[in-house]
Write a protein that holds these residues in place. Structure first.
Motif, PDB file in Angstrom:
ATOM      1  N   GLY A 153      -3.714  40.585  75.290  1.00 20.51           N
ATOM      2  CA  GLY A 153      -2.952  39.754  74.475  1.00 20.51           C
ATOM      3  C   GLY A 153      -2.526  38.603  75.449  1.00 20.51           C
ATOM      4  O   GLY A 153      -2.766  38.711  76.574  1.00 20.51           O
ATOM      5  N   PRO A 154      -1.682  37.806  74.889  1.00 23.95           N
ATOM      6  CA  PRO A 154      -1.219  36.765  75.848  1.00 23.95           C
ATOM      7  C   PRO A 154      -0.110  37.273  76.819  1.00 23.95           C
ATOM      8  O   PRO A 154       0.007  36.631  77.954  1.00 23.95           O
ATOM      9  CB  PRO A 154      -0.550  35.689  74.972  1.00 23.95           C
ATOM     10  N   ALA A 155       0.377  38.407  76.677  1.00 16.36           N
ATOM     11  CA  ALA A 155       1.482  38.978  77.724  1.00 16.36           C
ATOM     12  C   ALA A 155       0.657  39.782  79.053  1.00 16.36           C
ATOM     13  O   ALA A 155       1.471  40.048  79.573  1.00 16.36           O
ATOM     14  CB  ALA A 155       2.544  39.808  76.749  1.00 16.36           C
ATOM     15  N   GLY A 156      -0.603  39.929  78.787  1.00 20.41           N
ATOM     16  CA  GLY A 156      -1.203  40.601  80.086  1.00 20.41           C
ATOM     17  C   GLY A 156      -2.380  41.203  79.732  1.00 20.41           C
ATOM     18  O   GLY A 156      -3.190  40.856  78.795  1.00 20.41           O
ATOM     19  N   ARG A 157      -2.886  42.236  80.545  1.00 21.46           N
ATOM     20  CA  ARG A 157      -4.191  43.012  80.611  1.00 21.46           C
ATOM     21  C   ARG A 157      -4.363  43.813  79.314  1.00 21.46           C
ATOM     22  O   ARG A 157      -3.282  44.295  78.748  1.00 21.46           O
ATOM     23  CB  ARG A 157      -4.207  43.598  81.771  1.00 21.46           C
ATOM     24  N   SER A 158      -5.363  44.067  78.879  1.00 25.65           N
ATOM     25  CA  SER A 158      -5.756  44.867  77.773  1.00 25.65           C
ATOM     26  C   SER A 158      -5.388  46.344  78.187  1.00 25.65           C
ATOM     27  O   SER A 158      -5.102  46.670  79.487  1.00 25.65           O
ATOM     28  CB  SER A 158      -7.247  45.036  77.597  1.00 25.65           C
TER      29      SER A 158
ATOM     30  N   ARG B  89     -12.367  38.720  80.934  1.00 28.88           N
ATOM     31  CA  ARG B  89     -12.819  37.348  81.083  1.00 28.88           C
ATOM     32  C   ARG B  89     -11.996  36.485  80.120  1.00 28.88           C
ATOM     33  O   ARG B  89     -11.542  35.371  80.293  1.00 28.88           O
ATOM     34  CB  ARG B  89     -14.329  37.155  80.719  1.00 28.88           C
ATOM     35  N   LEU B  90     -11.704  37.164  78.825  1.00 30.65           N
ATOM     36  CA  LEU B  90     -10.691  36.321  78.002  1.00 30.65           C
ATOM     37  C   LEU B  90      -9.354  36.217  78.514  1.00 30.65           C
ATOM     38  O   LEU B  90      -8.576  35.411  78.457  1.00 30.65           O
ATOM     39  CB  LEU B  90     -10.653  37.255  76.604  1.00 30.65           C
ATOM     40  N   ARG B  91      -8.825  37.168  79.172  1.00 30.69           N
ATOM     41  CA  ARG B  91      -7.534  37.165  79.804  1.00 30.69           C
ATOM     42  C   ARG B  91      -7.448  36.013  80.847  1.00 30.69           C
ATOM     43  O   ARG B  91      -6.518  35.358  80.818  1.00 30.69           O
ATOM     44  CB  ARG B  91      -7.053  38.449  80.648  1.00 30.69           C
ATOM     45  N   VAL B  92      -8.526  36.073  81.618  1.00 32.56           N
ATOM     46  CA  VAL B  92      -8.691  35.152  82.921  1.00 32.56           C
ATOM     47  C   VAL B  92      -8.672  33.721  82.121  1.00 32.56           C
ATOM     48  O   VAL B  92      -7.938  32.772  82.891  1.00 32.56           O
ATOM     49  CB  VAL B  92      -9.575  35.409  83.661  1.00 32.56           C
ATOM     50  N   ASP B  93      -9.445  33.842  81.168  1.00 31.67           N
ATOM     51  CA  ASP B  93      -9.614  32.525  80.350  1.00 31.67           C
ATOM     52  C   ASP B  93      -8.463  31.758  79.786  1.00 31.67           C
ATOM     53  O   ASP B  93      -8.086  30.641  79.920  1.00 31.67           O
ATOM     54  CB  ASP B  93     -10.826  32.534  79.435  1.00 31.67           C
ATOM     55  N   ARG B  94      -7.634  32.551  79.098  1.00 28.66           N
ATOM     56  CA  ARG B  94      -6.372  32.403  78.475  1.00 28.66           C
ATOM     57  C   ARG B  94      -5.464  31.923  79.694  1.00 28.66           C
ATOM     58  O   ARG B  94      -4.694  31.190  79.246  1.00 28.66           O
ATOM     59  CB  ARG B  94      -6.059  33.788  77.959  1.00 28.66           C
ATOM     60  N   GLN B  95      -5.084  32.671  80.635  1.00 32.20           N
ATOM     61  CA  GLN B  95      -4.230  32.200  81.812  1.00 32.20           C
ATOM     62  C   GLN B  95      -4.619  30.784  82.320  1.00 32.20           C
ATOM     63  O   GLN B  95      -3.950  29.944  82.397  1.00 32.20           O
ATOM     64  CB  GLN B  95      -4.244  33.264  82.875  1.00 32.20           C
TER      65      GLN B  95
ATOM     66  N   VAL C  24       5.128  33.403  80.517  1.00 32.35           N
ATOM     67  CA  VAL C  24       3.959  33.585  79.413  1.00 32.35           C
ATOM     68  C   VAL C  24       3.260  34.840  79.443  1.00 32.35           C
ATOM     69  O   VAL C  24       2.910  35.399  78.327  1.00 32.35           O
ATOM     70  CB  VAL C  24       3.114  32.389  79.323  1.00 32.35           C
ATOM     71  N   PHE C  25       2.819  35.245  80.462  1.00 36.66           N
ATOM     72  CA  PHE C  25       1.875  36.442  80.615  1.00 36.66           C
ATOM     73  C   PHE C  25       2.482  37.554  81.181  1.00 36.66           C
ATOM     74  O   PHE C  25       1.858  38.689  81.307  1.00 36.66           O
ATOM     75  CB  PHE C  25       0.703  35.928  81.409  1.00 36.66           C
TER      76      PHE C  25
END
Length: 148
Positions: A25-30, A115-121, A138-139
């Motif tokens: 999620g936008p708040a952090g890691r899976s 990869r999605l987490r890093v891309d979002r950041q 935000v994260f």
């Protein structure tokens, strides 16, 4: 997810129910936190609460949440489980789908949760500037981590 609140991801029909929501999620890691609960989702206002932060749902995530609600209603119409992501086992309990379920749901995908987490950041940093305090807020990450 999938991540929650982002526009990254495939829009094809090959997506499994809840696959987008299983990622970070936008708040952090899976795997961080307890996973989304039904009362965390406000479909009328297209919002979800993740890690105590209210986030707007983009079109992909909104459709994914709607798909998940439909799947849940069809598969387990009488469950009392308050979590959005449930399995056959957790439908008769009160816990959320576990990390193993999320890992299996996202296995063999090009866009891994990490990869999605890093891309979002990165997207957030490019859109709003590389302000470490903003990224930390935000994260939900430590300020020292955001500075790196």
């Amino acid at each position: 997810m999938p991540s929650l609140g982002t526009s990254t991801g495939s829009t094809g029909n090959s997506r499994r129910p809840g696959q987008s929501l299983a990622g970070p999620g936008p708040a952090g890691r899976s795997g961080a936190g307890r996973g989304p609960r039904l009362d965390d989702v406000d479909l009328g206002n297209r919002r979800i609460t993740v890690g105590g932060h209210v986030r707007l749902l983009d079109d992909l995530t909104h459709r994914t949440v709607l798909d998940r609600f439909g799947h849940r209603r069809t598969r387990w119409p009488n469950t009392a489980n308050p979590h959005l992501l449930i399995t056959q086992k957790t439908a008769v309990e009160l816990g959320s789908a576990g990390k193993l379920w999320a890992t299996r749901a996202t296995r063999n995908l090009t866009a891994t949760p990490e990869r999605l987490r890093v891309d979002r950041q990165l997207e957030e940093a490019l859109t709003h500037g590389a302000d470490p305090l903003h990224l930390a807020l935000v994260f939900g990450i430590d300020e020292k981590t955001a500075i790196r």
